[in-house]
Structures are given as C-alpha cells and as structure tokens.
Design a protein around this motif. Structure first.
Motif, short mmCIF file in Angstrom:
data_model
loop_
_atom_site.label_atom_id
_atom_site.label_comp_id
_atom_site.label_asym_id
_atom_site.label_seq_id
_atom_site.Cartn_x
_atom_site.Cartn_y
_atom_site.Cartn_z
N GLY A 43 45.48 43.12 45.65
CA GLY A 43 46.74 42.95 46.35
C GLY A 43 47.63 41.85 45.81
O GLY A 43 48.66 41.54 46.40
N ALA A 44 47.27 41.26 44.69
CA ALA A 44 48.05 40.16 44.13
C ALA A 44 49.34 40.62 43.46
O ALA A 44 50.26 39.84 43.27
CB ALA A 44 47.22 39.36 43.14
N GLY A 45 49.43 41.89 43.08
CA GLY A 45 50.62 42.42 42.44
C GLY A 45 50.44 42.85 41.00
O GLY A 45 51.41 42.99 40.26
N LYS A 46 49.20 43.09 40.59
CA LYS A 46 48.93 43.46 39.19
C LYS A 46 49.58 44.80 38.83
O LYS A 46 50.25 44.90 37.80
CB LYS A 46 47.41 43.51 38.94
N THR A 139 47.26 34.05 47.36
CA THR A 139 46.56 33.28 48.37
C THR A 139 47.30 31.99 48.72
O THR A 139 47.50 31.67 49.90
CB THR A 139 45.13 32.95 47.91
N THR A 140 47.73 31.24 47.74
CA THR A 140 48.40 29.96 47.99
C THR A 140 49.68 30.16 48.79
O THR A 140 49.94 29.43 49.76
CB THR A 140 48.70 29.24 46.66
N ALA A 141 50.48 31.15 48.44
CA ALA A 141 51.73 31.40 49.15
C ALA A 141 51.47 31.80 50.60
O ALA A 141 52.18 31.37 51.51
CB ALA A 141 52.55 32.47 48.44
N VAL A 142 50.45 32.62 50.84
CA VAL A 142 50.12 33.06 52.20
C VAL A 142 49.57 31.89 53.02
O VAL A 142 49.84 31.78 54.22
CB VAL A 142 49.15 34.26 52.17
N GLU A 143 48.81 31.01 52.37
CA GLU A 143 48.32 29.81 53.08
C GLU A 143 49.49 28.92 53.49
O GLU A 143 49.46 28.31 54.56
CB GLU A 143 47.33 29.04 52.21
N GLU A 144 50.51 28.85 52.65
CA GLU A 144 51.70 28.05 52.96
C GLU A 144 52.53 28.69 54.08
O GLU A 144 53.09 28.01 54.92
CB GLU A 144 52.57 27.89 51.71
N ASP A 147 53.55 34.75 56.62
CA ASP A 147 54.46 35.89 56.52
C ASP A 147 55.03 36.08 55.12
O ASP A 147 55.80 37.00 54.88
CB ASP A 147 55.61 35.71 57.52
N SER A 148 54.65 35.22 54.20
CA SER A 148 55.19 35.26 52.84
C SER A 148 54.68 36.47 52.07
O SER A 148 53.53 36.88 52.20
CB SER A 148 54.79 33.99 52.09
N GLU A 149 55.57 37.02 51.25
CA GLU A 149 55.20 38.06 50.29
C GLU A 149 55.12 37.48 48.88
O GLU A 149 54.93 38.22 47.91
CB GLU A 149 56.23 39.19 50.32
N ALA A 150 55.29 36.19 48.77
CA ALA A 150 55.40 35.54 47.46
C ALA A 150 54.06 35.51 46.73
O ALA A 150 52.99 35.67 47.32
CB ALA A 150 55.91 34.11 47.62
N ARG A 151 54.16 35.30 45.44
CA ARG A 151 52.99 35.08 44.58
C ARG A 151 53.39 34.05 43.54
O ARG A 151 54.54 33.98 43.13
CB ARG A 151 52.52 36.37 43.93
N TYR A 152 52.43 33.25 43.16
CA TYR A 152 52.61 32.33 42.05
C TYR A 152 52.06 33.02 40.81
O TYR A 152 50.94 33.54 40.83
CB TYR A 152 51.87 31.02 42.30
#
Length: 160
Positions: A43-46, A139-144, A147-152
């Motif tokens: 689910g990371a966006g690969k 994971t980091t964006a969701v922990e922050e 509701d985030s859909e972001a990814r680093y």
C-alpha cells in the motif's frame, strides 16, 4: 538513465496523483537497460508510481500490479524501450537469483527494457550492476496524520 533525473533525493508526495507525477518525471529519464527497485510496504504506492513511470515512457495500456503473474511486459511507445514490471517478492525464495528473471519467459531481452521491480530488494541488486533504489514510506506520514494520503519517497543510484 538520462541526467535529467537526480541520482539521489527525497520528496513528500501528498496524493496518489503526485506519486504518478513523480513517476512520470522518472519515466521520461529512463532508458533501455535501466533497473529500478521500488521498496516499501504493502500500500505504499509502488504500483501507482509504476503507472506514472509507464506514462513518462509513453507506454500505452493499463498498468496493474504483477502480483499474480510475477511479471508483466508493456511495449514502449514511439519506439521506446519495453517496460518489464516485476513483482520480485515471489522470486526471493529461489536458489538462483541470477536466473530468476531470465526464467520468466519474457519476450524482451532485459538489456533492451526498463525493469521496474516491486519488492526487488535482495534480488535485483544481485543481477544488476547499476540500479536506482526508491523507498516509499507511508507509515511516517500516517503516524503524523492518520488521515494523510502522503508518502515520503527517497531514492539513490547504485553502481556505475
């Protein structure tokens, strides 16, 4: 890879469309013989990034996860290289990593294609002298923000 894409870097991508856009920029810089490893959890966006890469390469048609077929070939547009999209996760158990991709009965010589390997860490490094490793971290964006859909996304070229 053309030098229009930096050898290392990192970016925060807020949406799936931004992830496709990043992939599109990368796809425009890729050339036959390039290998890209996409690393990150489920689910990371690969696959989303691979869709963008395909668009940047001019590949036509739908790009979906190769999970159930292990590898998919997509013909490049305008005489460009073929995109070989591999789910390397199921190949990691093999005793012969160097023969793993060759045994997939692909119509394309891998040196004439761009290879995108999801879950490729541990396999592709053993069969490619040079590659681009891209790590996607949701994971980091969701922990922050739950509701985030972001990814680093971070990347680094390896080899010469």
């Amino acid at each position: 890879m053309k030098d229009t894409f930096p050898e290392t870097g990192s970016v925060r991508l807020e949406t799936a469309e931004e992830t496709r856009g990043f992939g599109r920029t990368l796809g425009e810089a890729l050339e036959a013989g390039d290998v890209v490893i996409l690393d990150g959890p489920l689910g990371a966006g690969k696959t989303t990034m691979t869709q963008g890469i395909a668009a940047g390469m001019g590949v036509r048609g739908r790009v979906t996860s190769p999970t159930f077929v292990i590898a998919r070939e997509h013909r490049g547009g305008s005489g460009g290289p073929t995109l070989v999209h591999v789910d390397a996760y199921r190949l990691l158990d093999g005793a012969d990593p160097e023969g793993a991709l060759d045994s997939l009965d692909l119509e394309t010589e891998l040196g004439d294609a761009v290879v995108i390997a999801e879950w490729g860490g541990g396999l592709v490094e053993q069969i490619a002298d040079r590659y681009l490793l891209i790590t996607l971290d949701r994971t980091t964006a969701v922990e922050e923000d739950p509701d985030s859909e972001a990814r680093y996304v971070s990347w680094e070229s390896h080899g010469g």
